[in-house]
Design a protein around this motif. Structure first.
Motif, PDB file in Angstrom:
ATOM      1  N   ARG A 213       0.989  -1.155  -0.073  1.00  0.00           N
ATOM      2  CA  ARG A 213      -0.042  -0.204  -0.007  1.00  0.00           C
ATOM      3  C   ARG A 213       0.991   1.163  -0.046  1.00  0.00           C
ATOM      4  O   ARG A 213       0.553   2.404  -0.554  1.00  0.00           O
ATOM      5  N   GLU A 214       2.043   1.215   0.584  1.00  0.00           N
ATOM      6  CA  GLU A 214       3.035   2.400   0.904  1.00  0.00           C
ATOM      7  C   GLU A 214       3.385   2.823  -0.474  1.00  0.00           C
ATOM      8  O   GLU A 214       3.341   3.816  -1.078  1.00  0.00           O
ATOM      9  N   TYR A 215       3.895   1.875  -1.249  1.00  0.00           N
ATOM     10  CA  TYR A 215       4.726   1.891  -2.394  1.00  0.00           C
ATOM     11  C   TYR A 215       3.785   1.891  -3.796  1.00  0.00           C
ATOM     12  O   TYR A 215       4.271   2.462  -4.741  1.00  0.00           O
ATOM     13  N   SER A 216       2.739   1.365  -3.712  1.00  0.00           N
ATOM     14  CA  SER A 216       1.815   1.565  -4.753  1.00  0.00           C
ATOM     15  C   SER A 216       0.823   2.907  -4.678  1.00  0.00           C
ATOM     16  O   SER A 216       0.492   3.475  -5.729  1.00  0.00           O
ATOM     17  N   GLY A 217       0.760   3.293  -3.579  1.00  0.00           N
ATOM     18  CA  GLY A 217      -0.223   4.564  -3.273  1.00  0.00           C
ATOM     19  C   GLY A 217      -1.748   4.265  -3.280  1.00  0.00           C
ATOM     20  O   GLY A 217      -2.393   5.147  -3.130  1.00  0.00           O
ATOM     21  N   VAL A 218      -1.931   3.029  -3.004  1.00  0.00           N
ATOM     22  CA  VAL A 218      -3.437   2.928  -2.711  1.00  0.00           C
ATOM     23  C   VAL A 218      -3.918   2.837  -1.348  1.00  0.00           C
ATOM     24  O   VAL A 218      -3.044   2.602  -0.449  1.00  0.00           O
ATOM     25  N   SER A 219      -5.119   3.052  -1.226  1.00  0.00           N
ATOM     26  CA  SER A 219      -5.680   3.074   0.348  1.00  0.00           C
ATOM     27  C   SER A 219      -5.830   1.564   0.588  1.00  0.00           C
ATOM     28  O   SER A 219      -6.037   0.720  -0.247  1.00  0.00           O
ATOM     29  N   VAL A 412       1.334   3.884 -15.256  1.00  0.00           N
ATOM     30  CA  VAL A 412       0.670   2.634 -14.726  1.00  0.00           C
ATOM     31  C   VAL A 412      -0.231   3.278 -13.648  1.00  0.00           C
ATOM     32  O   VAL A 412       0.193   3.874 -12.618  1.00  0.00           O
ATOM     33  N   PRO A 413      -1.582   2.691 -13.724  1.00  0.00           N
ATOM     34  CA  PRO A 413      -2.568   2.992 -12.442  1.00  0.00           C
ATOM     35  C   PRO A 413      -1.989   2.468 -11.325  1.00  0.00           C
ATOM     36  O   PRO A 413      -1.236   1.445 -11.369  1.00  0.00           O
ATOM     37  N   VAL A 414      -2.217   3.385 -10.154  1.00  0.00           N
ATOM     38  CA  VAL A 414      -1.686   2.756  -8.760  1.00  0.00           C
ATOM     39  C   VAL A 414      -2.405   1.361  -8.537  1.00  0.00           C
ATOM     40  O   VAL A 414      -1.688   0.619  -7.756  1.00  0.00           O
ATOM     41  N   GLN A 415      -3.726   1.104  -8.721  1.00  0.00           N
ATOM     42  CA  GLN A 415      -4.193  -0.057  -8.434  1.00  0.00           C
ATOM     43  C   GLN A 415      -3.372  -1.230  -9.330  1.00  0.00           C
ATOM     44  O   GLN A 415      -3.349  -2.588  -8.585  1.00  0.00           O
ATOM     45  N   ALA A 416      -3.137  -0.987 -10.452  1.00  0.00           N
ATOM     46  CA  ALA A 416      -2.374  -2.166 -11.267  1.00  0.00           C
ATOM     47  C   ALA A 416      -1.093  -2.316 -10.596  1.00  0.00           C
ATOM     48  O   ALA A 416      -0.574  -3.423 -10.608  1.00  0.00           O
ATOM     49  N   TRP A 417      -0.435  -1.315 -10.229  1.00  0.00           N
ATOM     50  CA  TRP A 417       1.005  -1.395  -9.804  1.00  0.00           C
ATOM     51  C   TRP A 417       0.853  -2.222  -8.191  1.00  0.00           C
ATOM     52  O   TRP A 417       1.689  -2.978  -7.817  1.00  0.00           O
ATOM     53  N   ALA A 418      -0.246  -2.011  -7.428  1.00  0.00           N
ATOM     54  CA  ALA A 418      -0.540  -2.729  -6.337  1.00  0.00           C
ATOM     55  C   ALA A 418      -0.567  -4.261  -6.496  1.00  0.00           C
ATOM     56  O   ALA A 418      -0.002  -5.228  -5.832  1.00  0.00           O
ATOM     57  N   SER A 464      -3.983 -18.270  -8.702  1.00  0.00           N
ATOM     58  CA  SER A 464      -3.575 -17.176  -8.350  1.00  0.00           C
ATOM     59  C   SER A 464      -2.995 -16.470  -9.553  1.00  0.00           C
ATOM     60  O   SER A 464      -3.262 -15.068  -9.884  1.00  0.00           O
ATOM     61  N   LEU A 465      -2.204 -16.967 -10.264  1.00  0.00           N
ATOM     62  CA  LEU A 465      -1.742 -16.294 -11.560  1.00  0.00           C
ATOM     63  C   LEU A 465      -2.794 -16.073 -12.622  1.00  0.00           C
ATOM     64  O   LEU A 465      -2.513 -14.960 -13.134  1.00  0.00           O
ATOM     65  N   ALA A 466      -3.757 -16.619 -12.787  1.00  0.00           N
ATOM     66  CA  ALA A 466      -5.049 -16.455 -13.742  1.00  0.00           C
ATOM     67  C   ALA A 466      -5.496 -15.238 -12.882  1.00  0.00           C
ATOM     68  O   ALA A 466      -5.832 -14.098 -13.657  1.00  0.00           O
ATOM     69  N   VAL A 467      -5.770 -15.115 -11.726  1.00  0.00           N
ATOM     70  CA  VAL A 467      -6.242 -13.872 -11.323  1.00  0.00           C
ATOM     71  C   VAL A 467      -5.406 -12.601 -11.254  1.00  0.00           C
ATOM     72  O   VAL A 467      -5.861 -11.417 -11.671  1.00  0.00           O
ATOM     73  N   TYR A 468      -4.258 -12.787 -10.990  1.00  0.00           N
ATOM     74  CA  TYR A 468      -3.251 -11.638 -11.419  1.00  0.00           C
ATOM     75  C   TYR A 468      -3.351 -11.158 -12.798  1.00  0.00           C
ATOM     76  O   TYR A 468      -3.501  -9.724 -13.123  1.00  0.00           O
ATOM     77  N   VAL A 469      -3.318 -12.040 -13.799  1.00  0.00           N
ATOM     78  CA  VAL A 469      -3.591 -11.594 -15.117  1.00  0.00           C
ATOM     79  C   VAL A 469      -4.745 -10.659 -15.526  1.00  0.00           C
ATOM     80  O   VAL A 469      -4.840  -9.831 -16.074  1.00  0.00           O
ATOM     81  N   ILE A 470      -5.955 -11.627 -15.117  1.00  0.00           N
ATOM     82  CA  ILE A 470      -7.112 -10.696 -15.235  1.00  0.00           C
ATOM     83  C   ILE A 470      -7.089  -9.457 -14.542  1.00  0.00           C
ATOM     84  O   ILE A 470      -7.938  -8.514 -15.259  1.00  0.00           O
ATOM     85  N   GLN A 471      -6.631  -9.380 -13.318  1.00  0.00           N
ATOM     86  CA  GLN A 471      -6.588  -8.074 -12.683  1.00  0.00           C
ATOM     87  C   GLN A 471      -6.067  -6.867 -13.734  1.00  0.00           C
ATOM     88  O   GLN A 471      -6.274  -5.783 -13.594  1.00  0.00           O
ATOM     89  N   LEU A 472      -4.722  -7.287 -13.901  1.00  0.00           N
ATOM     90  CA  LEU A 472      -3.867  -6.434 -14.615  1.00  0.00           C
ATOM     91  C   LEU A 472      -4.642  -5.970 -15.974  1.00  0.00           C
ATOM     92  O   LEU A 472      -4.342  -4.890 -16.535  1.00  0.00           O
ATOM     93  N   ALA A 473      -5.182  -7.101 -16.549  1.00  0.00           N
ATOM     94  CA  ALA A 473      -5.826  -6.621 -17.972  1.00  0.00           C
ATOM     95  C   ALA A 473      -6.942  -5.760 -17.685  1.00  0.00           C
ATOM     96  O   ALA A 473      -7.229  -4.675 -18.621  1.00  0.00           O
ATOM     97  N   LEU A 474      -7.522  -5.909 -16.503  1.00  0.00           N
ATOM     98  CA  LEU A 474      -8.776  -5.066 -16.277  1.00  0.00           C
ATOM     99  C   LEU A 474      -8.164  -3.489 -15.741  1.00  0.00           C
ATOM    100  O   LEU A 474      -8.992  -2.691 -16.113  1.00  0.00           O
ATOM    101  N   LEU A 475      -7.331  -3.591 -14.964  1.00  0.00           N
ATOM    102  CA  LEU A 475      -6.806  -2.378 -14.334  1.00  0.00           C
ATOM    103  C   LEU A 475      -5.725  -1.205 -15.169  1.00  0.00           C
ATOM    104  O   LEU A 475      -5.755  -0.353 -15.182  1.00  0.00           O
ATOM    105  N   SER A 476      -4.965  -2.032 -16.078  1.00  0.00           N
ATOM    106  CA  SER A 476      -4.075  -1.181 -16.981  1.00  0.00           C
ATOM    107  C   SER A 476      -4.845  -0.883 -18.036  1.00  0.00           C
ATOM    108  O   SER A 476      -4.475  -0.277 -18.865  1.00  0.00           O
TER     109      SER A 476
END
Length: 476
Positions: A213-219, A412-418, A464-476
């Motif tokens: 949270r500190e380095y991505s900047g998300v709450s 890069v959006p902060v949510q994707a970086w998180a 979990s890897l599938a979740v990460y890829v989907i999250q990144l595709a949606l957030l980026s």
């Protein structure tokens, strides 16, 4: 991974391991070679240089070949000083300045989390918490019992801030329940492991999650909604199904508990256990809510952990001296982690002085942009997962310092970086190779089915890897 991942009183499987003479010789040779190379380069290269990334590479390589993480950090730091050809006064100044960095603050948070865990352990609040959850969800059927054990493991990890410490406290309570209902040892180990890992992904005061949270900047709410929450839901659901299959397909007849292991899990707890648990939960809820409303930063976690430890101890009517001693003892077990983060803070200060990121952006910025935001994020996540080892919070910091400037330049959006930082430090929880956090629940559950644990870990890893890829595709 593993917060260091490792920590209320967790066993440390890596301690006491014997290192073969050949491996020790390799570690010494690579360390000496790295320092010699740094000395030569330090007197031949001036100004911003990609050689500034050498200390981080040295750190990663030495950890990968099995050198103690503290020794690897010190070697990398000395390498950085040699590259800068710093004199002792400059080196001391950098070390002193590093004590005030946010990186050291995260090391302090990890240490204080262990202090809180020790207070909860001594008041028996952690034990009461597990029993409360198990009683609430019930154990009258195997499905309800499995749900209770997984949730209890996850909540205990959130409370204690450590997987291994949570397993140590949960095991004596859940094993008699699992044995009476006919669960196998391997399934019991999986219930604790998967439930605990899911709790770790959304824990508000665990060092690695604070670092993300500190380095991505998300709450914290943003983190739960976009990164940790979806991962927890998918891993819990997939893990639940995997455990049901494993229970229907036991490894062998010896995988079942015998009658002697059913035991008696109804040992009476002192009234103080209930009081301390209620006080802890109320304080925890209030502090999390306050942190969310005020968008409190990293420093708030330091205060929150101290307040929770004191309130929990006072509710159990512990003398003030006893509360302080419990905090001191818990923190004392992780002094090495605090020192590690101090070394890491100084190392990254040295690296920033060498300005390798400026050169990296200038030379390879166009190539990185050609990957596209999604391609860049996937590459960084893979590097963090497979290429950088060490304490999970330290992994977050290293990945952010190496690739964060490029991510910012690419927008890069902060949510994707998180999500990238979460993948970098936690993907190896489930594999590809077993670590202490995977093996320790087997030891507590008295299971020897390592292959079963690894194969199930791979299924969770794929999910979990599938979740990460989907999250990144949606957030980026």
């Amino acid at each position: 991974m593993s917060d260091v991942q490792q920590q209320a009183a967790p066993p440390r499987p890596e301690s006491g391991e014997r290192v073969s003479p050949a491996r020790r010789a390799t570690q010494i040779a690579l360390t000496v070679l790295s320092l010699g190379m740094s000395l030569v380069v330090g007197f031949t290269v001036d100004g911003p240089t990609l050689w500034g990334l050498a200390p981080i590479a040295i750190y990663a390589i030495l950890v990968l070949i099995g050198l103690d993480i503290m020794l690897a950090s010190v070697a990398a730091l000395v390498s950085g000083f040699l590259l800068l050809h710093s004199d002792p006064i400059d080196a001391a100044s950098m070390l002193g300045g590093a004590l005030g960095s946010d990186i050291v603050e995260i090391g302090l948070i990890i240490m204080l989390g262990a202090g809180l865990g020790e207070v909860l352990t001594r008041t028996r609040g952690a034990t009461y918490l597990v029993r409360m959850i198990v009683d609430r969800f019930g154990v009258d059927t195997p499905v309800r019992a499995q749900l209770s054990i997984m949730i209890a493991s996850g909540v205990l990890v959130i409370a204690l801030g450590t997987l291994i410490g949570a397993f140590a406290i949960a095991a004596p309570i859940v094993i008699p329940i699992a044995a009476r209902l006919g669960f196998t040892r391997s399934s019991t180990a999986l219930m604790m492991f998967i439930g605990g890992a899911c709790g770790m992904f959304v824990a508000p005061f665990v060092g690695s999650m604070v670092a993300i949270r500190e380095y991505s900047g998300v709450s914290y709410p943003e983190y739960v909604l976009t990164a940790g929450g979806p991962l927890t839901i998918v891993c819990f659901a997939v893990g639940f199904v995997v455990i049901r299959w494993c229970q229907r397909h036991p490894v062998s007849a010896e995988d079942y508990y015998d009658e002697r292991e059913i035991g008696d899990q109804d040992t009476a707890l002192p009234p103080s256990a209930r009081r301390s648990t209620i006080a802890f939960l109320l304080t925890f809820a209030v502090l999390v809510a306050y942190g969310v409303v005020t968008r409190a930063g990293t420093s708030f976690a330091v205060v929150a952990l101290i307040v929770m430890a004191v309130v929990t101890g006072v509710a159990a009517r512990m003398p003030v001296n006893a509360i302080l001693k419990a905090i001191y003892e818990g923190c004392g077990r992780l002094v090495d982690m605090f020192l590690l983060f101090w070394m890491l803070a100084a190392l990254l200060t040295v690296v920033e002085e060498l300005k390798p990121y400026d050169v990296l952006l200038e030379r390879f910025g166009s190539d990185l942009k050609a990957l596209g935001v999604l391609g860049f994020l996937i590459v960084v996540a893979l590097i963090g997962w497979l290429g950088i080892s060490g304490a999970s919070a330290a992994q977050v910091i290293v990945i952010d310092r190496v690739f964060g400037p490029t991510a910012e330049a690419l927008g890069v959006p902060v949510q994707a970086w998180a999500v990238v930082l979460l993948c970098s430090c936690q993907a190896d929880t489930f594999g590809p190779s077993p670590g202490p956090n995977m093996i320790s629940p087997m030891a507590f559950a008295r299971s020897t089915a390592l292959k079963r644990m690894i194969y199930c870990g791979w299924i969770l890893l794929a999910a979990s890897l599938a979740v990460y890829v989907i999250q990144l595709a949606l957030l980026s």
